[in-house]
Structure formats: structure tokens, C-alpha cells
Write an enzyme that holds these catalytic residues in place. Sequence first.
Site, PDB file in Angstrom:
ATOM      1  N   GLY A 102       3.060   5.290  13.152  1.00 40.69           N
ATOM      2  CA  GLY A 102       3.506   3.645  12.871  1.00 40.69           C
ATOM      3  C   GLY A 102       3.081   3.427  14.609  1.00 40.69           C
ATOM      4  N   GLU A 154       9.930   1.913  10.589  1.00 39.46           N
ATOM      5  CA  GLU A 154      11.057   2.334  10.094  1.00 39.46           C
ATOM      6  C   GLU A 154      10.296   4.219  10.338  1.00 39.46           C
ATOM      7  OE1 GLU A 154      14.717   2.048   9.703  1.00 39.46           O
ATOM      8  OE2 GLU A 154      14.042  -0.551   9.277  1.00 39.46           O
ATOM      9  N   GLU A 211      10.200  17.465  13.991  1.00 45.37           N
ATOM     10  CA  GLU A 211      10.166  16.668  12.504  1.00 45.37           C
ATOM     11  C   GLU A 211       9.673  18.047  11.765  1.00 45.37           C
ATOM     12  OE1 GLU A 211       9.270  13.010  10.864  1.00 45.37           O
ATOM     13  OE2 GLU A 211      10.967  12.447  10.167  1.00 45.37           O
ATOM     14  N   CYS A 217      14.309  11.380   5.642  1.00 45.63           N
ATOM     15  CA  CYS A 217      14.036  10.900   7.025  1.00 45.63           C
ATOM     16  C   CYS A 217      14.969  11.066   8.251  1.00 45.63           C
ATOM     17  CB  CYS A 217      13.905   9.247   7.203  1.00 45.63           C
ATOM     18  SG  CYS A 217      14.553   8.142   6.205  1.00 45.63           S
ATOM     19  N   LYS A 224       0.812  -1.422  -0.418  1.00 50.23           N
ATOM     20  CA  LYS A 224       0.114   0.091   0.072  1.00 50.23           C
ATOM     21  C   LYS A 224       0.862   1.253   0.292  1.00 50.23           C
ATOM     22  CE  LYS A 224      -2.249   2.999   1.723  1.00 50.23           C
ATOM     23  NZ  LYS A 224      -2.016   4.735   1.195  1.00 50.23           N
ATOM     24  N   GLY A 284       7.193   5.381   7.691  1.00 50.12           N
ATOM     25  CA  GLY A 284       6.260   6.701   7.670  1.00 50.12           C
ATOM     26  C   GLY A 284       6.962   6.736   9.030  1.00 50.12           C
ATOM     27  N   SER A 285       5.227   8.596   9.536  1.00 46.78           N
ATOM     28  CA  SER A 285       5.925   8.827  10.874  1.00 46.78           C
ATOM     29  C   SER A 285       5.535   8.054  12.410  1.00 46.78           C
ATOM     30  CB  SER A 285       4.780   9.855  10.933  1.00 46.78           C
ATOM     31  OG  SER A 285       3.472   9.024  10.502  1.00 46.78           O
ATOM     32  N   THR A 286       6.500   8.690  12.997  1.00 50.47           N
ATOM     33  CA  THR A 286       6.021   7.826  14.307  1.00 50.47           C
ATOM     34  C   THR A 286       4.651   7.919  14.676  1.00 50.47           C
ATOM     35  OG1 THR A 286       8.427   8.643  14.836  1.00 50.47           O
ATOM     36  CG2 THR A 286       7.010   7.600  16.943  1.00 50.47           C
TER      37      THR A 286
HETATM   38  P1  NAP Z   1       2.529   8.729   7.018  1.00 50.12           P
HETATM   39  O1  NAP Z   1       1.346   9.986   7.104  1.00 50.12           O
HETATM   40  O2  NAP Z   1       3.005   8.026   8.266  1.00 50.12           O
HETATM   41  O3  NAP Z   1       2.420   7.500   6.489  1.00 50.12           O
HETATM   42  C1  NAP Z   1       2.377   6.366   6.086  1.00 50.12           C
HETATM   43  C2  NAP Z   1       2.209   5.502   5.423  1.00 50.12           C
HETATM   44  O4  NAP Z   1       1.078   5.296   6.325  1.00 50.12           O
HETATM   45  C3  NAP Z   1       1.254   5.925   4.349  1.00 50.12           C
HETATM   46  O5  NAP Z   1       1.028   4.801   2.614  1.00 50.12           O
HETATM   47  C4  NAP Z   1      -0.095   6.779   4.692  1.00 50.12           C
HETATM   48  O6  NAP Z   1      -1.202   6.275   3.469  1.00 50.12           O
HETATM   49  C5  NAP Z   1      -0.854   5.112   5.419  1.00 50.12           C
HETATM   50  N1  NAP Z   1      -1.227   5.543   6.609  1.00 50.12           N
HETATM   51  C6  NAP Z   1      -1.421   6.460   6.895  1.00 50.12           C
HETATM   52  N2  NAP Z   1      -2.725   6.252   8.311  1.00 50.12           N
HETATM   53  C7  NAP Z   1      -2.561   4.808   8.596  1.00 50.12           C
HETATM   54  C8  NAP Z   1      -3.223   4.186   9.303  1.00 50.12           C
HETATM   55  N3  NAP Z   1      -4.367   4.411  10.126  1.00 50.12           N
HETATM   56  N4  NAP Z   1      -3.163   2.934   9.202  1.00 50.12           N
HETATM   57  C9  NAP Z   1      -2.028   2.438   7.681  1.00 50.12           C
HETATM   58  N5  NAP Z   1      -1.318   2.803   7.174  1.00 50.12           N
HETATM   59  C10 NAP Z   1      -1.277   4.520   6.892  1.00 50.12           C
HETATM   60  O7  NAP Z   1       3.892   9.400   7.120  1.00 50.12           O
HETATM   61  P2  NAP Z   1       4.232   9.987   4.900  1.00 50.12           P
HETATM   62  O8  NAP Z   1       3.949  11.370   5.942  1.00 50.12           O
HETATM   63  O9  NAP Z   1       4.296   9.464   4.394  1.00 50.12           O
HETATM   64  O10 NAP Z   1       5.714  10.024   5.354  1.00 50.12           O
HETATM   65  C11 NAP Z   1       6.844  10.816   6.086  1.00 50.12           C
HETATM   66  C12 NAP Z   1       7.452  10.063   6.934  1.00 50.12           C
HETATM   67  O11 NAP Z   1       7.957   8.716   7.078  1.00 50.12           O
HETATM   68  C13 NAP Z   1       8.016  11.113   7.946  1.00 50.12           C
HETATM   69  O12 NAP Z   1       7.835  10.527   9.483  1.00 50.12           O
HETATM   70  C14 NAP Z   1       9.407  10.110   7.878  1.00 50.12           C
HETATM   71  O13 NAP Z   1      10.638  10.836   8.663  1.00 50.12           O
HETATM   72  C15 NAP Z   1       9.137   8.606   7.245  1.00 50.12           C
HETATM   73  N6  NAP Z   1      10.072   8.307   6.842  1.00 50.12           N
HETATM   74  C16 NAP Z   1      11.444   7.759   7.408  1.00 50.12           C
HETATM   75  C17 NAP Z   1      12.391   6.487   7.023  1.00 50.12           C
HETATM   76  C18 NAP Z   1      12.788   5.586   7.488  1.00 50.12           C
HETATM   77  O14 NAP Z   1      13.661   4.696   7.103  1.00 50.12           O
HETATM   78  N7  NAP Z   1      12.838   6.034   9.337  1.00 50.12           N
HETATM   79  C19 NAP Z   1      12.173   6.957   5.136  1.00 50.12           C
HETATM   80  C20 NAP Z   1      11.027   7.605   4.646  1.00 50.12           C
HETATM   81  C21 NAP Z   1      10.900   8.605   5.722  1.00 50.12           C
HETATM   82  P3  NAP Z   1      -1.433   8.058   3.693  1.00 50.12           P
HETATM   83  O15 NAP Z   1      -0.283   8.310   2.149  1.00 50.12           O
HETATM   84  O16 NAP Z   1      -2.448   7.910   2.399  1.00 50.12           O
HETATM   85  O17 NAP Z   1      -2.174   8.271   4.517  1.00 50.12           O
END
Ligand code: NAP
Length: 499
Positions: A250, A268, A402, A302, A192, A245-247
Site C-alpha cells: 500500500g 484497504e 500480521e 485482514c 489486476k 493488500g498489505s500495508t
Molecule cells: P499484497 O502482497 O500486498 O498484494 C496485494 C496485491 O498487490 C496483489 O495483487 C499483488 O500482486 C499486488 N502487488 C504486489 N506488489 C506490487 C507492486 N510493487 N505494485 C503493484 N502491485 C503489487 O497482499 P496479499 O498478500 O495479496 O494479501 C494479504 C494482505 O491483504 C494482508 O495484509 C491483508 O490484511 C490485506 N487485506 C486487507 C483487506 C482490507 O479490506 N483491509 C482485505 C483483504 C486483505 P502479486 O500477488 O502478484 O504479488
Amino acid sequence: MTKTYTRDYWNSALDGLKLEGRHFIGGEHRTAASGETFTRIRPMDGKPGAELARGTTVDIDAAVASARAAFESGVWRKKEPLEKKKIMLRWAELIRAHGEELAMLETLDVGKPVLASLNVDVRLCADGIQYYGEMIDKLYDEIAPTGPNARALVRKVPLGVIGAITPWNYPMIIDAWKLGPAIAAGNSVVLKPAEQSSLSAIRLASLAVEAGLPAGVLNVVTGYGEEAGKPLALHMDVDMIAFTGSTEVGKLIMGYAAQSNVKRVALELGGKSPLVVFEDADLDAAASAVAWGCFYNSGETCHASTRLLVQRSVQDKLIAKIEALTKSDIALAHPFEPSAQIGALIEEAHMQKVLRMIAVGEKEGARRAFGAEQVLSETGGYYISPGVFVDMTNDMSLARQEIFGPVLAAIPFDTEEEALRLANDTIYGLAGAVFTKDMDRAHRFSEEIHAGTVWINTYDMSNFATPFGGFKQSGFGRDRSVHAIDKYCDYKTIWQQFG
Ligand code: NAP
């Protein structure tokens, strides 16, 4: 002969580009069961882009069923390792052969310069699939030392169906970090992607089938996190969620795993990585590392070096160097411009959030040295110039949250003890760096920074051979390297008694 890529070249490539926005389930494209779609707005110019299937529980159920059937049939996991390797290597080659197309899809979705998509994202995606493909026929199981009257085989077996949920900042690279080891280990996957960045994921899946991956081993369901990600993470027939994704999200994923079938999770998550510069450091090298480390990909990274901890005596000198280098080397432009080093932010709402965070930071007393302003608004896209705030303290919001935009928080320190305390004073632990000519201090520091990766006198060096992931609220589990295979496997012990 090397090709010359101009803005006109990409504009005409765009005319002939197919934007496939349907799910990919069981080896074929499918509309959402509800028939609903959503429109992706292009960050580079604010115009409507692809129409994407709006996946819900029904689509997730179909994709999981397809993945489960492929897994149970053994069509992939029981295939000769050499054959599996060849298929993954073919897949990597197809990704390279379709590099320009994939780069365009990525740039339309996320707004990064198309040459960065081509030369970094596509390249690393193909390299990742190749890395894990090459590993398939080199993995051995174990025999436990149980004595002469029995034999215990310790087998590493695939888990089954993996749900991969990925973010929008480096979609193709992060997809490869999950798909490479999960599929190489013999699992089936339902991916997804983030709602903002589905196009490359859909194309990666169709290229995998073209390379020979059996239908059902890799499925993609597009849609919103709440509507498609949540039912995937809650699904009773999914064995693991590999999440980036975000903490905040997560933590929800851990909850969904607990509420459903105690599936495994690997997370992650976010970061607020410190880059520490001592007064004896090579300030030119430090300035370059800070600027590229924080501003590359418009700060949507990230492990971006968003917290600069700088010894007070060299703060002004270092900031002047960062400003000069940013203005001369890190060109912000429309993503089709060959000169562009950074492009647009992911969407208008995110740009507004970054601007609001900057405004709050200024109210708290952060002093703007340069940049961090909305620019190129005449394009209709979402651009913020790289910028630095100085004389900050580590308790200000710009230093703690962040931002995910091109904004650096510079915090002065006086002693090594203070620098280390500030470096670790964060909920995150993804990465960090130290710049100093004193190698004893460099090694002391690299041991004491609580982070999954620490760089000495450099930033953002990476390689598939090295694990990547975080400590603390940056998550757990590692992507990349041979170790990534482990999280997609479990141990099975098979006893046999003799005589
Ligand atoms: P996000 O808002 O947490 O979304 C990540 C994924 O989770 C997306 O596919 C999102 O779908 C999905 N999602 C959202 N709400 C959900 C729920 N309730 N249940 C299941 N899935 C859900 O993060 P983002 O804004 O896409 O990415 C930025 C974040 O990723 C930052 O915090 C960054 O630090 C982190 N990141 C970490 C790493 C690492 O390796 N540590 C690498 C890259 C990014 P939708 O898009 O449709 O909401």
C-alpha cells in the site's frame, strides 16, 4: 430439493472444468504480449493448476487503452441508468447461475473449502454486484443554494479509468467491493488480481460481458505485482488505484501515484485486530467469536481477531472453551470434504513463513496452548492447524505482526485502562471487539478503540449497507455501502446565470 455435495461430486466437476488463464481485454481473452505464462500451484494438494498469462507493461497499456476508449465513447457512462441497472443485475444472476464453477475456480486457486467458496464468497460477490446495480437509478445530483439569479448544479461524475489491485484471501468478494461501485458510478476498470487468485477474476469479467457490459469497461490483466501491478499504478492514464493488500505494498502504491500523475488512491490494508474479553462476559459467546473470528479462512482474513485481550481472572477458562470449540466445530480438511470448515493456506512459501513466525514467537517466550502445527502434509497441500499462544505480552512479534495464518495471541490484562491501551497499541486500525455485560463499558470501549469497525459482544457481523475499511496503517477509503460510490466519483459544478 437441496443438493448433496460430496468429495466425489467435486472431483468429477473438476474433470470437466475449463481453466481460462488468459487476460481479458476489450471483451476478449488474450495471451500475454510476451507469450509468457506462469503456473499456479494448487494449495490443496501442491499439484500444478492453471497456466496464467504473465502480464507486463505492454499488456497493462493495452488494457488501459481499452478501458479509456470505452470510457470516452460513453458506451457505458452515458447509457440510461435503468439499462445499466438491468445489466448489472443480469451479471449478478449469472454469477449465481455459475456458482459451482466459480466456487471451484476459487478453491483451486486459494485452497479454502469449496462449500465456503460457494456459500460465502460466490454469494457475497453476487450480492455486491446486485447492491451497486440497484443503486444506479437512485443516485441524485445536487443544486447548490446560490440565490435566484443563478443556478449551480453539483454533479457527481465518474473519474475515468480505475486500476483495481486485489489480494488472494477473498478474491471474488473483494473484486465485487471494487467493481460494483466503480462500474455503477460509470467508470471503466483494469483489474489486476493477485498472482495466486486470477481464475475467478477472469471468469467474472467474461460473465459481465455476457450480461451486456460493453467490451472494454472491465478488463483483467493477470501477472505478478512488480510486473503488472506496478505499471498499472504508475500509469499516466489511470485516474485512481483502488488497492487491497498489505500495508507494505500500500505504501508503494502511494509512492507510484505521487511519481506519476497524482492519481487518487484508496487503500484497504492489513490488521491486527483486538478482541477484548472482560470477566463479566458471556464466555461461551466470546469463545465462539474468538475462534471463528481468528481461524475462519485459516486466519487469512485482514480483520481476523488475532489479538485476544482477556481479563486475567478468566484467561484459563476462556482458552479451554476456545480449544474445545475449535476442536469440535472448526474442522480442518481437504477443501472438497463437505465437513471442511477451513482448508489450506495460500502457498508453501506462506505456510513456511507462518511456521517461522510461530518459531520466533516461541523463542520470545509465547507459550503454546494448543495447535499451530503443520498437518495433512501427506496430501501435498499446505495446512496449519488452528492454534493459540497464551501468557503473551503485546510487544512480542506474534502480537504485533500480521501473521495471516490460524494463530491467536492471548494477552492477559487486569484493568479497563490497560485493556484499552493494549487494544490501541498497534500500527493497525481495521477492526476490534469488546465482550462485556456492562453496556456503559461496551459503549465507552467501542468509542475509544481506533478502528474502522467495532463489534460489541459479537464478531465479524457484516452487511453491504455498512462501510468497511481502516484507520491508521490499515489504510483509508471505504469499501461497501453507499459511501463506496463516492470514492469513484468527483464533483463537477456547472454554473448558469439568469437574466
Ligand atoms: P499484497 O502482497 O500486498 O498484494 C496485494 C496485491 O498487490 C496483489 O495483487 C499483488 O500482486 C499486488 N502487488 C504486489 N506488489 C506490487 C507492486 N510493487 N505494485 C503493484 N502491485 C503489487 O497482499 P496479499 O498478500 O495479496 O494479501 C494479504 C494482505 O491483504 C494482508 O495484509 C491483508 O490484511 C490485506 N487485506 C486487507 C483487506 C482490507 O479490506 N483491509 C482485505 C483483504 C486483505 P502479486 O500477488 O502478484 O504479488
